[in-house]
Motif scaffolding. Structure first.
Motif, PDB file in Angstrom:
ATOM      1  N   GLU A 357       0.835  -1.208   0.000  1.00 38.16           N
ATOM      2  CA  GLU A 357       0.000   0.000   0.000  1.00 38.16           C
ATOM      3  C   GLU A 357       0.867   1.254   0.000  1.00 38.16           C
ATOM      4  OE1 GLU A 357      -2.527  -0.253   3.370  1.00 38.16           O
ATOM      5  OE2 GLU A 357      -3.713  -1.942   2.585  1.00 38.16           O
ATOM      6  N   LYS A 358       1.867   1.284   0.864  1.00 44.91           N
ATOM      7  CA  LYS A 358       2.751   2.446   0.962  1.00 44.91           C
ATOM      8  C   LYS A 358       3.605   2.580  -0.293  1.00 44.91           C
ATOM      9  CE  LYS A 358       3.039   2.498   6.047  1.00 44.91           C
ATOM     10  NZ  LYS A 358       2.490   3.856   6.207  1.00 44.91           N
ATOM     11  N   LEU A 359       4.044   1.439  -0.834  1.00 45.77           N
ATOM     12  CA  LEU A 359       4.862   1.462  -2.048  1.00 45.77           C
ATOM     13  C   LEU A 359       4.123   2.148  -3.191  1.00 45.77           C
ATOM     14  CD1 LEU A 359       7.375   0.417  -3.679  1.00 45.77           C
ATOM     15  CD2 LEU A 359       6.019  -1.647  -4.159  1.00 45.77           C
ATOM     16  N   TRP A 360       2.884   1.699  -3.445  1.00 45.36           N
ATOM     17  CA  TRP A 360       2.122   2.245  -4.568  1.00 45.36           C
ATOM     18  C   TRP A 360       1.610   3.657  -4.296  1.00 45.36           C
ATOM     19  CZ3 TRP A 360       2.499   0.260  -9.258  1.00 45.36           C
ATOM     20  CH2 TRP A 360       2.940  -1.058  -9.390  1.00 45.36           C
ATOM     21  N   GLN A 361       1.641   4.064  -3.021  1.00 45.56           N
ATOM     22  CA  GLN A 361       1.315   5.441  -2.679  1.00 45.56           C
ATOM     23  C   GLN A 361       2.522   6.374  -2.825  1.00 45.56           C
ATOM     24  OE1 GLN A 361      -0.169   5.113   1.326  1.00 45.56           O
ATOM     25  NE2 GLN A 361      -2.099   4.161   0.698  1.00 45.56           N
ATOM     26  N   GLY A 362       3.691   5.790  -3.097  1.00 43.48           N
ATOM     27  CA  GLY A 362       4.896   6.587  -3.315  1.00 43.48           C
ATOM     28  C   GLY A 362       5.758   6.834  -2.096  1.00 43.48           C
ATOM     29  N   VAL A 363       5.486   6.154  -0.997  1.00 48.56           N
ATOM     30  CA  VAL A 363       6.221   6.399   0.244  1.00 48.56           C
ATOM     31  C   VAL A 363       7.698   6.029   0.099  1.00 48.56           C
ATOM     32  CG1 VAL A 363       6.478   5.678   2.645  1.00 48.56           C
ATOM     33  CG2 VAL A 363       4.198   6.133   1.715  1.00 48.56           C
ATOM     34  N   PHE A 364       7.988   4.959  -0.596  1.00 51.01           N
ATOM     35  CA  PHE A 364       9.368   4.452  -0.672  1.00 51.01           C
ATOM     36  C   PHE A 364      10.125   4.964  -1.893  1.00 51.01           C
ATOM     37  CE2 PHE A 364       6.924   1.324   1.710  1.00 51.01           C
ATOM     38  CZ  PHE A 364       7.672   1.253   2.871  1.00 51.01           C
ATOM     39  N   ILE A 365       9.423   5.569  -2.830  1.00 45.83           N
ATOM     40  CA  ILE A 365      10.095   6.016  -4.046  1.00 45.83           C
ATOM     41  C   ILE A 365       9.823   7.495  -4.306  1.00 45.83           C
ATOM     42  CG2 ILE A 365      10.044   3.735  -5.075  1.00 45.83           C
ATOM     43  CD1 ILE A 365       7.668   4.624  -6.775  1.00 45.83           C
TER      44      ILE A 365
END
Length: 365
Positions: A357-365
């Motif tokens: 969820e966080k990945l696709w929300q842009g948290v990690f990138i």
């Protein structure tokens, strides 16, 4: 603003043609896999100019006829046409001196289905089947995967004459599937396959150019602990990897589940970075003293991937060793642990669903 032309590359069977049919119904599609169409443009590439009134021209499997790219270049410049140029192999284009349009077209990638594209996503199903659109929903996914592997060997390797020794290359494919996600040792692999290390380097180039695999390079910026520079190799799809390695069913809690789970998180992260069109490097870190972290995203995130249901201190050794180097800002574990939390020394514990969820929300990138 004028639309930009695009090169769209994805492995055979990743859904490029279906995507075009559903999202671009008004486009003129030139399918070079159709023998009659191929012969038509082979004889006279300038016939492409007949499409000057089309709002968008799609050339499917453009690597089959690289000579068309000179005419594409001319029509972009003189007629202002917009092209979508798809392919399942970049080898002929990159190594055959093809016209790559000198920045007049963006490059994009299409991958197998991700978790966000599958309704009611089931992790165990995905780890067994992979994400190829024709495979994941199939009741006979094993047969579909075996057919896919055979098709790839026959069409991409034999028909395009990418290597003369198909038997040795097949052995190599299976060996790399068995060691998927492990460091590449050219000498060892060459000995197992009965070929030279230079041949193995060529085989790996073939896998990368045909989009079947990619390398994850080593992160070497640590000073206190010397890092290993060798790359790891990952296949583009878990189901294809399973089939080549003859794994059988992957069961929750097994060693194979752990390997497939790591592969899944790496593939999902790679796809997200590409689709978001972010300039984020993916690497891994391993020290000569055997500390390891599975993913490094720029200098922002160090991510360890564990399939364990309860994360404890023993799972954090690699992250803590890397944390002491002071070169990465954030640290996290992605796992099957249901509890999201943060350790006293600042390491995030993410259940895999939360991470995605966080990945696709842009948290990690």
């Amino acid at each position: 603003m004028k639309r930009k032309s695009i090169f769209l590359f994805g492995p055979r069977g990743s859904g490029k043609t279906t995507l075009i049919r559903h999202t671009l119904p008004d486009a003129v599609v030139i399918d070079l896999l159709e023998s009659q169409t191929f012969r038509y443009y082979l004889k006279n590439p300038s016939l492409l100019a007949e499409q000057t009134k089309a709002p968008l021209v799609v050339i499917d499997e453009v690597q089959k006829l690289p000579e068309l790219l000179d005419e594409v270049h001319r029509l972009i410049e003189l007629e202002g046409l917009t092209f979508l140029l798809t392919g399942s192999s970049a080898r002929k284009l990159k190594r055959g001196g093809a016209n790559l349009l000198a920045g007049r077209a963006w490059w994009a990638s299409l991958f197998p289905l991700t978790s966000t594209e599958i309704p009611q996503f089931d992790l165990l199903n995905y780890l067994n089947r992979g994400g190829l659109p024709a495979v994941y929903p199939s009741k006979d996914y094993g047969e579909e995967l075996r057919a896919y592997v055979g098709l790839y060997l026959r069409e991409e390797i034999q028909n395009e004459a990418l290597t003369r020794n198909v038997v040795a290359f097949n052995d190599f494919l299976e060996l790399m599937a068995l060691s998927n996600g492990e460091e590449i040792n050219f000498q060892s692999i060459a000995g197992d396959c009965g070929v030279s290390p230079n041949t193995i380097k060529n085989y790996i180039e073939i896998l990368e150019d045909t989009l079947i695999a990619f390398q994850l390079k080593g992160f070497t910026r640590t000073k206190r602990r010397k890092a290993i520079a060798r790359s790891k190799l990952y296949y583009f799809d878990i189901g294809v990897t399973n089939t080549l390695a003859r794994r059988g069913d992957i069961l929750e809690g097994s060693e194979l589940f752990g390997k497939a789970f790591e592969h899944f998180i790496v593939l999902e992260t790679r796809a997200c970075i590409s689709y978001a069109r972010k300039d984020v490097s993916m690497r891994y870190w391993r020290s000569t003293s055997k500390f390891e972290v599975d993913l490094i995203l720029n200098d922002q995130w160090a991510i360890e991937i564990k399939s364990a249901r309860q994360i404890s201190d023993k799972h954090l050794k690699g992250l803590r060793a890397l944390k002491e180097e002071g070169v990465i800002r954030n640290f996290a574990v992605v796992s099957c642990d249901p509890q999201e939390r943060k350790t006293r020394d600042g390491i995030f514990i993410f259940p895999w669903k939360v991470y995605l969820e966080k990945l696709w929300q842009g948290v990690f990138i």
